[in-house]
Write an enzyme that holds these catalytic residues in place. Structure first.
Site, mmCIF file in Angstrom:
data_model
loop_
_atom_site.group_PDB
_atom_site.id
_atom_site.type_symbol
_atom_site.label_atom_id
_atom_site.label_comp_id
_atom_site.label_asym_id
_atom_site.label_seq_id
_atom_site.Cartn_x
_atom_site.Cartn_y
_atom_site.Cartn_z
ATOM 1 N N SER A 216 0.832 -1.203 0.000
ATOM 2 C CA SER A 216 0.000 0.000 0.000
ATOM 3 C C SER A 216 0.864 1.250 0.000
ATOM 4 O O SER A 216 1.980 1.253 0.546
ATOM 5 C CB SER A 216 -0.892 0.005 1.245
ATOM 6 O OG SER A 216 -1.537 1.248 1.407
ATOM 7 N N TYR B 8 -2.738 -0.317 10.064
ATOM 8 C CA TYR B 8 -2.849 -0.919 8.732
ATOM 9 C C TYR B 8 -1.539 -0.777 7.963
ATOM 10 O O TYR B 8 -1.019 -1.738 7.393
ATOM 11 C CB TYR B 8 -3.987 -0.258 7.953
ATOM 12 C CG TYR B 8 -3.971 -0.561 6.477
ATOM 13 C CD1 TYR B 8 -4.295 -1.830 6.002
ATOM 14 C CD2 TYR B 8 -3.632 0.423 5.544
ATOM 15 C CE1 TYR B 8 -4.276 -2.115 4.646
ATOM 16 C CE2 TYR B 8 -3.622 0.153 4.190
ATOM 17 C CZ TYR B 8 -3.940 -1.112 3.745
ATOM 18 O OH TYR B 8 -3.909 -1.390 2.393
#
Length: 338
Positions: A128, A157
């Site tokens: 990501s 995350y």
């Protein structure tokens, strides 16, 4: 013909990627846990409408179940794996970090172990843009580069994605498993996730409800249309396993974004034009876990696969709006993160 596994095949990127790879002539098998923090009906609909017509089977599997994952790999004999299954969402990780441990750490570890034990020739996996952490808007005028530091995650995350990159490289170094990490930049489009801001914004616009823009609307995101992402993924799969790097490790990392960052307030203006609705905007401070800017330097990806598809924001949002109208002609209130 290569036999490819796409994990998270009922997810947003996973369903599109599995379909694109099948259309490219690959034999594709998918798996998904069919759980999550948004309606599972959407996952089943992706499978029935995007994958079933192409003959792509999707089996139910919790990847964090090591024994079940090993048996699944043993039964199928995959040549390559595109691992997209994950617990996504920055803000959800603030409230439920253990969901991310289960999916993003235990699940990814099980996939790495299954790949090395069962002769997988290439593992591509989702990382990501969140790994880059917090930056000032002017800190990276050329966009984030894969060589930039990623040791200061702004959310749990992001920390799990940073860990995935380290786990993958260690496995490549010790066991020789070729790995390719994919740092996705704010992917949007039809069949997306209801918790993502662009979906929430569209629904609130259609209902005449105010939009709350965090960071006073000045946050910038490098929005990447889903068809552009699948174009890059198909090319990377065709490219095959990465060559050994300077340290002799068969590992590569790529930004999957265009370096076209857009202020969120300008994104909303484009969405207004597409939907024919006027937004009532309420500005709010930056939320926990958010970063002010994401912007990709795509140089390394272009060197690897050549120029890849780039959809203008207006066109991408138009495609999403048309799909949303078919999916839910009358908008209803949803509990989502704006």
């Amino acid at each position: 013909m290569a036999h490819l596994l796409v994990t998270g095949a009922a997810g947003f990127i996973g369903a599109h990627a599995a379909a694109a790879l099948a259309r490219a002539g690959h034999r594709v098998t998918g798996c998904d846990s069919f759980n999550g923090y948004y309606p599972v009906a959407l996952k089943h609909a992706r499978v029935s409408e995007l994958l079933a017509p192409l003959g792509v089977p999707v089996e139910r599997l919790d990847l964090s179940d090591m024994a079940a994952t090993q048996a699944f790999f043993s039964r199928h004999g995959f040549d390559a794996v595109l691992h997209l299954a994950a617990q996504a969402g920055v803000r959800h990780s603030v409230q439920a970090p253990m969901d991310y441990v289960q999916s993003n750490l235990l699940g990814f570890g099980a996939v790495l172990e299954a790949c090395r034990r069962h002769g997988v020739q290439h593992l591509l996996y989702a990382s990501s843009s969140s790994v880059y952490g917090r930056r000032d808007n002017d800190a990276a005028p050329t966009g984030f580069r894969e060589t930039d530091r990623t040791d200061q995650p702004a959310s749990f995350y992001a920390a799990t994605k940073q860990a995935n990159e380290a786990m993958a490289r260690a496995t490549a170094a010790v066991h020789g498993l070729p790995v390719t990490g994919l740092r996705f930049f704010t992917v949007y489009g039809p069949w997306g996730r209801p918790d993502m801001a662009y979906w929430s914004f569209a629904q609130r616009l259609r209902r005449g409800e105010p939009l709350q823009l965090f960071g006073r609307g000045e946050l910038r995101r490098d929005f990447t249309f889903i068809d552009d992402v699948t174009d890059a993924l198909v090319r990377l799969v065709a490219r095959g396993a990465p060559p050994a790097d300077a340290e002799g490790v068969p590992s590569a990392l790529f930004n999957v974004g265009h370096h076209h960052p857009v202020r969120v307030v300008d994104f909303v203006r484009t969405l207004e034009a597409v939907l024919g609705c006027e937004a009532r905007i309420e500005f709010a401070p930056l939320q926990a876990g958010d970063v002010p800017d994401t912007s990709a330097d795509p140089t390394r990806l272009i060197e690897a696969i050549g120029p890849w598809h780039c959809t203008p924001l207006h066109d991408g949002l138009s495609a999403f709006a048309q799909w949303l109208q078919r999916w839910e002609s009358v908008p209803r209130p949803m509990l989502v993160a704006a």
